[in-house]
Design a protein around this motif. Sequence first.
Motif, PDB file in Angstrom:
ATOM      1  N   UNK A   5     -11.427  -0.646   4.401  1.00 46.03           N
ATOM      2  CA  UNK A   5     -10.249  -1.382   3.947  1.00 46.03           C
ATOM      3  C   UNK A   5      -8.999  -0.728   4.533  1.00 46.03           C
ATOM      4  N   UNK A   6      -8.208  -1.521   5.283  1.00 43.16           N
ATOM      5  CA  UNK A   6      -7.058  -0.972   5.997  1.00 43.16           C
ATOM      6  C   UNK A   6      -5.775  -1.738   5.684  1.00 43.16           C
ATOM      7  N   UNK A   7      -4.666  -1.111   6.062  1.00 44.78           N
ATOM      8  CA  UNK A   7      -3.353  -1.748   6.011  1.00 44.78           C
ATOM      9  C   UNK A   7      -2.808  -1.769   7.430  1.00 44.78           C
ATOM     10  N   UNK A   8      -2.183  -2.873   7.810  1.00 43.56           N
ATOM     11  CA  UNK A   8      -1.516  -2.956   9.104  1.00 43.56           C
ATOM     12  C   UNK A   8      -0.028  -2.751   8.857  1.00 43.56           C
ATOM     13  N   UNK A   9       0.504  -1.688   9.418  1.00 46.39           N
ATOM     14  CA  UNK A   9       1.923  -1.388   9.242  1.00 46.39           C
ATOM     15  C   UNK A   9       2.675  -2.004  10.410  1.00 46.39           C
ATOM     16  N   UNK A  10       3.430  -3.045  10.109  1.00 44.35           N
ATOM     17  CA  UNK A  10       4.200  -3.773  11.108  1.00 44.35           C
ATOM     18  C   UNK A  10       3.472  -5.034  11.545  1.00 44.35           C
ATOM     19  N   UNK A  11       4.184  -6.154  11.506  1.00 42.09           N
ATOM     20  CA  UNK A  11       3.607  -7.428  11.916  1.00 42.09           C
ATOM     21  C   UNK A  11       4.288  -7.957  13.159  1.00 42.09           C
ATOM     22  N   UNK A  35      -3.799  -5.013   3.190  1.00 42.01           N
ATOM     23  CA  UNK A  35      -2.335  -5.042   3.123  1.00 42.01           C
ATOM     24  C   UNK A  35      -1.750  -5.226   4.501  1.00 42.01           C
ATOM     25  N   UNK A  36      -0.663  -5.979   4.584  1.00 41.04           N
ATOM     26  CA  UNK A  36       0.218  -5.963   5.745  1.00 41.04           C
ATOM     27  C   UNK A  36       1.565  -5.440   5.263  1.00 41.04           C
ATOM     28  N   UNK A  37       2.203  -4.631   6.093  1.00 40.35           N
ATOM     29  CA  UNK A  37       3.474  -4.025   5.744  1.00 40.35           C
ATOM     30  C   UNK A  37       4.500  -4.465   6.775  1.00 40.35           C
ATOM     31  N   UNK A  38       5.625  -4.985   6.307  1.00 38.35           N
ATOM     32  CA  UNK A  38       6.725  -5.331   7.203  1.00 38.35           C
ATOM     33  C   UNK A  38       7.993  -5.507   6.365  1.00 38.35           C
ATOM     34  N   UNK A  39       9.117  -5.094   6.912  1.00 40.35           N
ATOM     35  CA  UNK A  39      10.389  -5.237   6.210  1.00 40.35           C
ATOM     36  C   UNK A  39      10.848  -6.689   6.158  1.00 40.35           C
ATOM     37  N   UNK A  40      10.384  -7.504   7.104  1.00 39.75           N
ATOM     38  CA  UNK A  40      10.825  -8.897   7.195  1.00 39.75           C
ATOM     39  C   UNK A  40       9.922  -9.778   6.329  1.00 39.75           C
ATOM     40  N   UNK A  41      10.540 -10.433   5.362  1.00 33.90           N
ATOM     41  CA  UNK A  41       9.802 -11.229   4.378  1.00 33.90           C
ATOM     42  C   UNK A  41       8.920 -12.302   5.023  1.00 33.90           C
ATOM     43  N   UNK A  54      -2.686  -8.807   0.521  1.00 35.56           N
ATOM     44  CA  UNK A  54      -1.408  -8.530  -0.128  1.00 35.56           C
ATOM     45  C   UNK A  54      -0.438  -8.010   0.927  1.00 35.56           C
ATOM     46  N   UNK A  55       0.856  -7.947   0.558  1.00 36.15           N
ATOM     47  CA  UNK A  55       1.839  -7.404   1.487  1.00 36.15           C
ATOM     48  C   UNK A  55       2.822  -6.509   0.753  1.00 36.15           C
ATOM     49  N   UNK A  56       3.426  -5.629   1.535  1.00 34.36           N
ATOM     50  CA  UNK A  56       4.435  -4.702   1.030  1.00 34.36           C
ATOM     51  C   UNK A  56       5.576  -4.636   2.034  1.00 34.36           C
ATOM     52  N   UNK A  57       6.776  -4.297   1.558  1.00 39.87           N
ATOM     53  CA  UNK A  57       7.938  -4.212   2.435  1.00 39.87           C
ATOM     54  C   UNK A  57       8.031  -2.867   3.151  1.00 39.87           C
ATOM     55  N   UNK A  58       7.446  -1.821   2.582  1.00 39.93           N
ATOM     56  CA  UNK A  58       7.556  -0.486   3.153  1.00 39.93           C
ATOM     57  C   UNK A  58       6.215   0.236   3.106  1.00 39.93           C
ATOM     58  N   UNK A  59       5.954   1.013   4.134  1.00 38.25           N
ATOM     59  CA  UNK A  59       4.725   1.813   4.144  1.00 38.25           C
ATOM     60  C   UNK A  59       4.705   2.799   2.982  1.00 38.25           C
ATOM     61  N   UNK A  60       5.858   3.180   2.487  1.00 36.30           N
ATOM     62  CA  UNK A  60       5.937   4.124   1.369  1.00 36.30           C
ATOM     63  C   UNK A  60       5.295   3.542   0.111  1.00 36.30           C
ATOM     64  N   UNK A  61       5.261   2.213   0.022  1.00 37.51           N
ATOM     65  CA  UNK A  61       4.643   1.561  -1.131  1.00 37.51           C
ATOM     66  C   UNK A  61       3.125   1.695  -1.133  1.00 37.51           C
ATOM     67  N   UNK A  62       2.558   2.170  -0.023  1.00 36.97           N
ATOM     68  CA  UNK A  62       1.106   2.418   0.033  1.00 36.97           C
ATOM     69  C   UNK A  62       0.711   3.684  -0.722  1.00 36.97           C
TER      70      UNK A  62
END
Length: 70
Positions: A5-11, A35-41, A54-62
């Motif tokens: 299970x992975x998260x992609x930081x940046x789309x 998870x996908x992580x990106x600052x742009x909604x 799921x998605x998050x706005x910041x990698x710090x939320x991981x």
Amino acid sequence: MKKMRVAIIGQGRSGRDIHGKHFLSENNDNIEVVYVIDEIKERREKGEKTFGCKSLASYKDLFGKNDEID
């Protein structure tokens, strides 16, 4: 075999068109994007639909989500 299970930081190009494309291909049978992580909604929303995750706005939320990602 259990999927990793992975998260992609940046789309952007790499996260979406290189890594993301592979994770969606028939050649991938051992990785699940959770998870996908990106600052742009808009990118987060597109990632959620594309990967069914799921998605998050910041990698710090991981931080603290060790039970959800490997």
